[in-house]
Scaffold this motif. Sequence first.
Motif, short mmCIF file in Angstrom:
data_model
loop_
_atom_site.label_atom_id
_atom_site.label_comp_id
_atom_site.label_asym_id
_atom_site.label_seq_id
_atom_site.Cartn_x
_atom_site.Cartn_y
_atom_site.Cartn_z
N GLN A 206 0.83 -1.19 0.00
CA GLN A 206 0.00 0.00 0.00
C GLN A 206 0.87 1.25 0.00
O GLN A 206 2.01 1.21 0.44
N GLY A 207 0.30 2.35 -0.46
CA GLY A 207 0.98 3.63 -0.33
C GLY A 207 1.45 4.20 -1.66
O GLY A 207 1.59 3.49 -2.66
N PRO A 208 1.73 5.50 -1.68
CA PRO A 208 2.09 6.20 -2.92
C PRO A 208 3.45 5.81 -3.49
O PRO A 208 3.75 6.13 -4.65
N GLY A 209 4.28 5.13 -2.69
CA GLY A 209 5.61 4.76 -3.19
C GLY A 209 5.66 3.43 -3.91
O GLY A 209 6.72 3.06 -4.43
N VAL A 210 4.55 2.71 -3.98
CA VAL A 210 4.56 1.37 -4.59
C VAL A 210 4.96 1.42 -6.07
O VAL A 210 5.81 0.62 -6.50
N PRO A 211 4.41 2.33 -6.89
CA PRO A 211 4.84 2.36 -8.30
C PRO A 211 6.34 2.60 -8.47
O PRO A 211 6.99 1.98 -9.33
N ALA A 212 6.91 3.47 -7.64
CA ALA A 212 8.35 3.74 -7.73
C ALA A 212 9.15 2.50 -7.34
O ALA A 212 10.20 2.21 -7.94
N LEU A 213 8.67 1.77 -6.34
CA LEU A 213 9.34 0.53 -5.94
C LEU A 213 9.31 -0.49 -7.07
O LEU A 213 10.32 -1.15 -7.36
N GLU A 214 8.16 -0.63 -7.71
CA GLU A 214 8.03 -1.59 -8.82
C GLU A 214 8.91 -1.19 -9.99
O GLU A 214 9.53 -2.05 -10.64
N GLU A 215 9.00 0.11 -10.26
CA GLU A 215 9.85 0.59 -11.34
C GLU A 215 11.32 0.33 -11.03
O GLU A 215 12.11 -0.04 -11.92
N ALA A 216 11.72 0.52 -9.78
CA ALA A 216 13.10 0.25 -9.38
C ALA A 216 13.45 -1.23 -9.57
O ALA A 216 14.56 -1.57 -9.98
N LEU A 217 12.50 -2.11 -9.26
CA LEU A 217 12.72 -3.53 -9.48
C LEU A 217 12.93 -3.81 -10.97
O LEU A 217 13.84 -4.57 -11.35
N ARG A 218 12.12 -3.19 -11.80
CA ARG A 218 12.20 -3.42 -13.24
C ARG A 218 13.53 -2.92 -13.81
O ARG A 218 14.14 -3.57 -14.67
N THR A 219 13.98 -1.75 -13.33
CA THR A 219 15.20 -1.14 -13.88
C THR A 219 16.46 -1.49 -13.11
O THR A 219 17.55 -1.04 -13.47
N ARG A 220 16.30 -2.27 -12.02
CA ARG A 220 17.42 -2.65 -11.15
C ARG A 220 18.12 -1.43 -10.55
O ARG A 220 19.35 -1.40 -10.40
N ARG A 221 17.33 -0.43 -10.17
CA ARG A 221 17.88 0.73 -9.48
C ARG A 221 18.06 0.40 -8.01
O ARG A 221 17.17 -0.21 -7.39
N PRO A 222 19.16 0.77 -7.39
CA PRO A 222 19.34 0.53 -5.95
C PRO A 222 18.24 1.22 -5.14
O PRO A 222 17.80 2.32 -5.51
N VAL A 223 17.81 0.59 -4.06
CA VAL A 223 16.76 1.14 -3.22
C VAL A 223 17.15 1.00 -1.75
O VAL A 223 17.62 -0.07 -1.33
N LEU A 224 16.93 2.06 -0.98
CA LEU A 224 17.05 2.00 0.47
C LEU A 224 15.65 2.08 1.06
O LEU A 224 14.93 3.06 0.85
N LEU A 225 15.24 1.02 1.74
CA LEU A 225 13.93 0.92 2.37
C LEU A 225 14.12 1.31 3.83
O LEU A 225 14.62 0.51 4.63
N VAL A 226 13.76 2.53 4.19
CA VAL A 226 14.09 3.06 5.51
C VAL A 226 12.87 3.00 6.42
O VAL A 226 11.77 3.43 6.05
#
Length: 296
Positions: free
Chosen positions: A107-127
């Motif tokens: 849930q939440g407004p950041g879900v699309p960005a998270l899914e896009e990062a998975l697709r593009t293999r962008r590093p993510v910090l889940l804080v």
Amino acid sequence: MAVIQSRGKRLADWVTDRLIRGALWLLLCLPFDTRRHVAAALMAHIVAPLAGWRARIRDNLTLVRPDLPADQRKALERAVPRSIGRTLAELYSGPDFVARVAGEPLQGPGVPALEEALRTRRPVLLVTGHLGNYDAIRGGLIARGYPVGGLYRPMDNAFFNEHYVAAISRIGTPLFPRGRKGLAEMIRFLKGGGMVGVVLDQSMGDGAVLSFFGQPALTSLSPAEMALRYDALVLPTYGLRRPDGGFDLRVEAAIPHSTAEAMTQALNDSLEAQVRAHMDQWLWTHRRWKMTNRIY
């Protein structure tokens, strides 16, 4: 003298660990939900009074929420240890815990960005912070196939740390201990397109003086600095416990890249908003405000 003290501490740590292991063994004999209820009761009625947690909770609340009515403060003195007990039982429940969070929707407004990062293999910090269960997001994402690692602080009790790390490894790997070696491994993982869960709400002696609940709080800038250095997406994430025993897995909007201080303050503000909404689920036993609360 130092050798004697070191041996004494080691013996005390060993005895403490054996007591904890025994309690955990008994808990793990119970069904998952019963296990959580029993752990909550043990923490609230036995551990909290012995450890002085009620006084710590009361002092922290007096410092940052002096407006809170006395009856609500008393209720939190009981509810917070119960939440800690549930979290401990969940962290040691590996497959049962993962099965519970795996089916929860993101849930939440950041879900699309998270899914896009998975697709593009962008590093993510889940804080996140010590709110609800901070490993719910990690377990839920790993169950969905996300490459999520976790940064953890080794326990002072080495005997306890051994089985604690083994327990959280059953929720998912890789795990990176704080320190030079763990940091190097984590950076390699991030640069390869990995995602790393970071808990930010501990007082860090080398941190920046930022605001949390309107009080100065030493806060690590490392996550924001890494994000800027490796172009990582920064997402505030929370595993909030629901009354039905499930979890709301929230992904908030990404923190825009700016300065490390501004980004970290935004993370503090995000966590504060969630804590205010779920007061009973945060770790009010923390020494979060060492700079102001002289009882520490």
